[in-house]
Design an enzyme around this catalytic site. Structure first.
Site, PDB file in Angstrom:
ATOM      1  N   GLU A   1       1.682 -14.520   4.057  1.00 54.50           N
ATOM      2  CA  GLU A   1       1.183 -15.513   5.022  1.00 54.50           C
ATOM      3  C   GLU A   1      -0.130 -15.048   5.645  1.00 54.50           C
ATOM      4  O   GLU A   1      -1.061 -15.840   5.853  1.00 54.50           O
ATOM      5  CB  GLU A   1       2.207 -15.729   6.141  1.00 54.50           C
ATOM      6  CG  GLU A   1       3.563 -16.231   5.684  1.00 54.50           C
ATOM      7  CD  GLU A   1       4.549 -15.102   5.369  1.00 54.50           C
ATOM      8  OE1 GLU A   1       4.148 -14.087   4.760  1.00 54.50           O
ATOM      9  OE2 GLU A   1       5.720 -15.251   5.737  1.00 54.50           O
TER      10      GLU A   1
ATOM     11  N   ASN B   1       0.857  -1.177   0.000  1.00 53.16           N
ATOM     12  CA  ASN B   1       0.000   0.000   0.000  1.00 53.16           C
ATOM     13  C   ASN B   1       0.898   1.234   0.000  1.00 53.16           C
ATOM     14  O   ASN B   1       1.977   1.211   0.607  1.00 53.16           O
ATOM     15  CB  ASN B   1      -0.873  -0.027   1.270  1.00 53.16           C
ATOM     16  CG  ASN B   1      -2.017   0.945   1.182  1.00 53.16           C
ATOM     17  OD1 ASN B   1      -1.845   2.147   1.301  1.00 53.16           O
ATOM     18  ND2 ASN B   1      -3.186   0.413   0.959  1.00 53.16           N
TER      19      ASN B   1
ATOM     20  N   TYR C   1       2.720   2.745   3.593  1.00 52.13           N
ATOM     21  CA  TYR C   1       3.502   1.510   3.727  1.00 52.13           C
ATOM     22  C   TYR C   1       3.048   0.530   4.818  1.00 52.13           C
ATOM     23  O   TYR C   1       2.965  -0.666   4.570  1.00 52.13           O
ATOM     24  CB  TYR C   1       4.989   1.833   3.935  1.00 52.13           C
ATOM     25  CG  TYR C   1       5.687   2.445   2.753  1.00 52.13           C
ATOM     26  CD1 TYR C   1       5.070   2.592   1.520  1.00 52.13           C
ATOM     27  CD2 TYR C   1       7.000   2.896   2.875  1.00 52.13           C
ATOM     28  CE1 TYR C   1       5.729   3.164   0.435  1.00 52.13           C
ATOM     29  CE2 TYR C   1       7.677   3.464   1.801  1.00 52.13           C
ATOM     30  CZ  TYR C   1       7.034   3.597   0.580  1.00 52.13           C
ATOM     31  OH  TYR C   1       7.697   4.156  -0.477  1.00 52.13           O
TER      32      TYR C   1
ATOM     33  N   CYS D   1       8.250 -13.146   8.524  1.00 53.14           N
ATOM     34  CA  CYS D   1       8.615 -12.021   9.398  1.00 53.14           C
ATOM     35  C   CYS D   1       8.096 -12.297  10.812  1.00 53.14           C
ATOM     36  O   CYS D   1       7.304 -13.231  11.030  1.00 53.14           O
ATOM     37  CB  CYS D   1       8.050 -10.714   8.854  1.00 53.14           C
ATOM     38  SG  CYS D   1       6.273 -10.521   9.101  1.00 53.14           S
TER      39      CYS D   1
HETATM   40  N1  THU Z   1       6.758 -10.124   3.182  1.00 53.91           N
HETATM   41  C1  THU Z   1       5.857 -11.149   3.219  1.00 53.91           C
HETATM   42  O1  THU Z   1       4.869 -11.155   2.466  1.00 53.91           O
HETATM   43  N2  THU Z   1       6.075 -12.150   4.109  1.00 53.91           N
HETATM   44  C2  THU Z   1       7.139 -12.205   4.960  1.00 53.91           C
HETATM   45  O2  THU Z   1       7.157 -13.024   5.853  1.00 53.91           O
HETATM   46  C3  THU Z   1       8.254 -11.299   4.749  1.00 53.91           C
HETATM   47  C4  THU Z   1       7.910 -10.041   4.045  1.00 53.91           C
HETATM   48  C5  THU Z   1       6.497  -9.010   2.261  1.00 53.91           C
HETATM   49  C6  THU Z   1       6.082  -7.746   2.942  1.00 53.91           C
HETATM   50  C7  THU Z   1       6.464  -6.714   1.924  1.00 53.91           C
HETATM   51  O3  THU Z   1       5.385  -6.574   1.002  1.00 53.91           O
HETATM   52  C8  THU Z   1       7.638  -7.324   1.205  1.00 53.91           C
HETATM   53  O4  THU Z   1       7.657  -8.699   1.525  1.00 53.91           O
HETATM   54  C9  THU Z   1       8.980  -6.704   1.584  1.00 53.91           C
HETATM   55  O5  THU Z   1       9.143  -6.700   2.956  1.00 53.91           O
END
Ligand code: THU
Length: 139
Positions: A54, A44, A47, A85
């Site tokens: 997930e 978005n 941010y 993350c």
């Molecule tokens: N991201 C995910 O979709 N899953 C994670 O576990 C790590 C990060 C995405 C979030 C963001 O859109 C992009 O990766 C860069 O951080």
């Protein structure tokens, strides 16, 4: 790891909306019923309002009335492992059982397998609130 689950996650990754990071992530879940659900990251312009892959896959599972993740694939490109993350580790943990597997992949295949306990040791969870609603995660 089931190749079908990886294929679902790769298909989702290819539809990710990640114009700000240019880092597309896909995820796919096999739930306790055996059904599969997938999701991708959706960024978005504001941010912090972006959503991880997930979290999208978990939402799809929840919307279908399911509560238990047996397997979850996370797929992304690059040399480094695309591990969930911190926030996603907690989100996965909410719907995990002890046997839940987290498969970290790249488009060529499996790179590393984790349990949720390995990713989020000594975690806070539903049991801390005496809420045994999934009555599954024992640690
Ligand atoms: N991201 C995910 O979709 N899953 C994670 O576990 C790590 C990060 C995405 C979030 C963001 O859109 C992009 O990766 C860069 O951080």
């Amino acid at each position: 790891m089931d190749q079908k689950l990886l294929k679902l996650a790769i298909d989702a990754m290819q539809n990710a909306y990640a114009p700000y990071s240019n880092f597309q992530v896909g995820s796919a879940i096999r739930s306790s019923s055996g059904k599969t659900y997938s999701g991708a990251n959706v960024e978005n312009a504001a941010y912090p309002e972006g959503c991880c892959a997930e979290a999208s896959a978990i939402s799809a599972m929840i919307l279908n009335g399911e509560r238990i993740i047996l397997d979850i694939v996370v797929v992304g490109k690059g040399d480094d492992l695309v591990t969930p993350c911190g926030g996603c580790r907690q989100k996965i943990r909410e719907f995990s059982i002890q046997d839940t597997h987290v498969y970290v992949c790249d488009p060529d295949g499996l790179r590393k397998t984790y349990t949720i306990e390995q990713l989020l040791p000594d975690s806070f969870g539903p049991k801390n609130l005496s809420n045994n609603h999934i009555n599954a995660f024992q640690s």
